[in-house]
Write a protein that holds these residues in place. Structure first.
Motif: not given
Length: 578
Positions: A513-515, A241-245
């Motif tokens: 990375r999971w936020m 989620p941190l990057f794939n958004t």
């Protein structure tokens, strides 16, 4: 690796940066050697091996910090990152961990406050790799197999250093060639997508060039399996989620793609799953395998304690035996045990993650405590006793039974009620040093990467279950229950990562990375310890939970800041919130 390590200490050492005040450009346009010229470096295979060895030494990042002034800047971190997370609390307040827990880090703090003490060194590493790729054909007498191996090694090392920056900063400048005096060295940041693609391309080429394995005396050099594991790790971060958004954690306006993709694509999880599966397939040919033959009460400890076991895909090999008053031991042992700088106290937030041996949750009374502490400990997942130094447990020959109860000899500074034992081998004592098992990649991670990515891409399919269960069963834990939803499986595999990869410097990066850093009890809010009391005429102990501290996490902390002295030069865009 032993053979080439001997070369680096017997021969002339090439440039290793030591100043924390040097800027990127000083590394990108600096000659590769001081006492040794570039012509010398590429004059023979022996000289080239020396250069490769020095590049490994500064380019491989293990879970330990060595406090080595020849390797890292004078201002440096001296303990592991566990104390930033819900794994632990550092015994002392002068480590970098306290600045994170209080959310007082700034873009002016220098490298120690920001955790990233290798930042400038990475640019030296990247330059070394680019020079080797440019000059490898100039070395006389090299056969094609060796040249391919070297190119594969340096592509892996370059990719690893870019990954270490990606997970901290997002997009960073891409430098894929030696920069000379006529080149523009003020290279701007590339997007997250471009950096991920650059890393995975290097990894793909490294896999095609590297051998599956080496003879035992060359353990520590890059193989096909480790290059594939780095690709899988990179794609796992890219899919998270941190990057794939489409919307980053804080807006950077027109520069959002420097900190995220700018869109959400679930296929990124499938790419990560495929890469992780490929690393598992390559592992067999490389001779890598999970430790399963030492017994369920010993398999896990053998994997992290025994150097060069079959589960270690890559370990840093720059150091031999280290005494208990030397780093890395000096920065992770309790003061009461080694008169060290400070230990790593396991907090109750982390202990509560351990299931009972039957796979059910353990019950803990956070309000009043209880009088059955040892009974509760004995019921936990066998990995608990192989990870945590708890009251009455064996530490080493000097301390056969820890005294973390109130008034005990090991209680001072033990905020959580227990000490981190994992990473510190039984051999280490007043009478004996120990060689750090400086793990960089361990095969268990590949199984968990595969399970997580596959679940996110397809749901909890049988192959995802199989990957997690392989990790659980080798430590005597039952299989996960069938019929879990995607969300339930996600939580179980995340908890499995917490337990299996504990204190190996995965948790901080997983949290980000999971936020989930702003979830209560993760990097925000109450961090619990337990006070332990003897019970008269009993072998049991009473425990009493209490709040060690309330931590703060600010949204901008999902990515590190660049140092302001770099940003003010005008070529770097600062991450949001800093």
């Amino acid at each position: 690796m032993k053979s080439i390590i001997n070369i680096v200490f017997c021969g002339a050492l090439l440039l290793i940066a030591s100043s924390c005040d040097q800027k990127i450009t000083e590394f990108l346009d600096k000659a590769p050697g001081v006492d040794v010229t570039e012509s010398t470096v590429f004059s023979s295979r022996v000289q080239l091996e020396t250069f490769i060895t020095s590049t490994y030494r500064i380019g491989i990042h293990s879970i330990f910090t060595y406090n080595d002034a020849n390797l890292i800047p004078t201002t440096r971190t001296t303990t592991i990152n566990a104390g930033i997370t819900d794994e632990a609390e550092s015994e002392v307040t002068f480590f970098h961990t306290q600045q994170w827990n209080a959310a007082t880090i700034t873009a002016n703090d220098g490298l120690v406050g920001q955790e990233d003490y290798r930042y400038y060194i990475r640019w030296t590493v990247i330059r070394n790799c680019n020079i080797i790729l440019e000059r490898i054909n100039d070395v006389p007498g090299l056969d094609e197999a060796y040249k391919n191996q070297v190119m594969g090694e340096v592509k892996f090392i370059r990719a690893l250093n870019y990954f270490e920056m990606l997970k901290r900063y997002g997009g960073v400048p891409i430098v894929d060639k030696r920069l000379g005096v006529t080149d523009d060295v003020n290279v701007k940041r590339s997007t997250v997508e471009d950096v991920v693609n650059f890393i995975t391309k290097d990894c793909d080429e490294a896999v095609s060039l590297l051998p599956a394995a080496y003879t035992p005396n060359f353990r520590g050099r890059a193989t096909k399996t480790v290059a594939q594991m780095l690709k899988a790790r990179t794609l796992l971060f890219a899919a998270s989620p941190l990057f794939n958004t489409a919307s980053p954690y804080l807006s950077l306006g027109q520069n959002n793609k420097l900190i995220c993709y700018g869109n959400q694509d679930n296929n990124r999880w499938q790419l990560a799953a495929d890469a992780a599966k490929a690393s598992l397939d390559l592992a067999t040919a490389g001779g890598f395998a999970l430790i399963t033959d030492k017994g369920v009460d010993k398999n896990y400890k053998f994997a992290w304690e025994q150097n060069d076991n079959t589960e270690i895909v890559l370990a840093e090999k720059a150091y031999g035996s280290r005494g208990r008053t030397q780093f890395p031991w000096y920065g992770i042992q309790p003061v009461s045990i080694a008169n060290a700088w400070g230990g790593v106290s396991v907090i109750h937030n982390f202990v509560r993650k351990y299931e009972k041996k039957d796979g059910t949750p353990q019950t803990w009374n956070l309000n009043g405590g209880g009088s059955d502490l040892l009974k509760k400990y004995s019921e936990l997942d066998p990995r608990f006793a192989q990870t945590v130094g708890y009251v009455g447990s064996f530490w080493n020959r000097d301390w056969p039974a820890l005294e973390t109860f109130q008034g005990g000899r090991n209680a001072d500074g033990c905020w959580g009620g227990a000490w981190m034992k994992k990473l510190i081998p039984d051999q280490l004592s007043t009478a004996s040093g120990a060689v750090p098992n400086s793990i960089v990649f361990r095969l268990a991670e590949a199984y968990l990467n595969y399970a997580e990515a596959l679940n996110e891409a397809q749901g909890p399919v049988p192959a995802a279950y199989d990957a997690v269960n392989a990790i659980r069963q080798r430590s005597g834990m039952p299989k996960l229950p069938t019929g879990l939803t995607k969300e339930q499986f996600r939580e179980r595999v995340r908890n499995e990562r917490d337990i299996e990869l504990a204190f190996e410097d995965h948790r901080l990066w997983d949290i980000r990375r999971w936020m989930i850093a702003q979830n209560e009890g993760v990097m925000t809010g109450a961090m619990y310890g337990i006070k332990i009391y003897k019970i008269a005429n009993s072998t049991e102990f009473r425990y009493e939970p209490y709040v060690i501290e309330n931590r703060t996490f600010l949204p901008q902390m999902y990515l590190h800041p660049f140092l302001n002295n770099e940003v003010f030069k005008g070529y770097l865009v600062q991450n949001p919130g800093w």
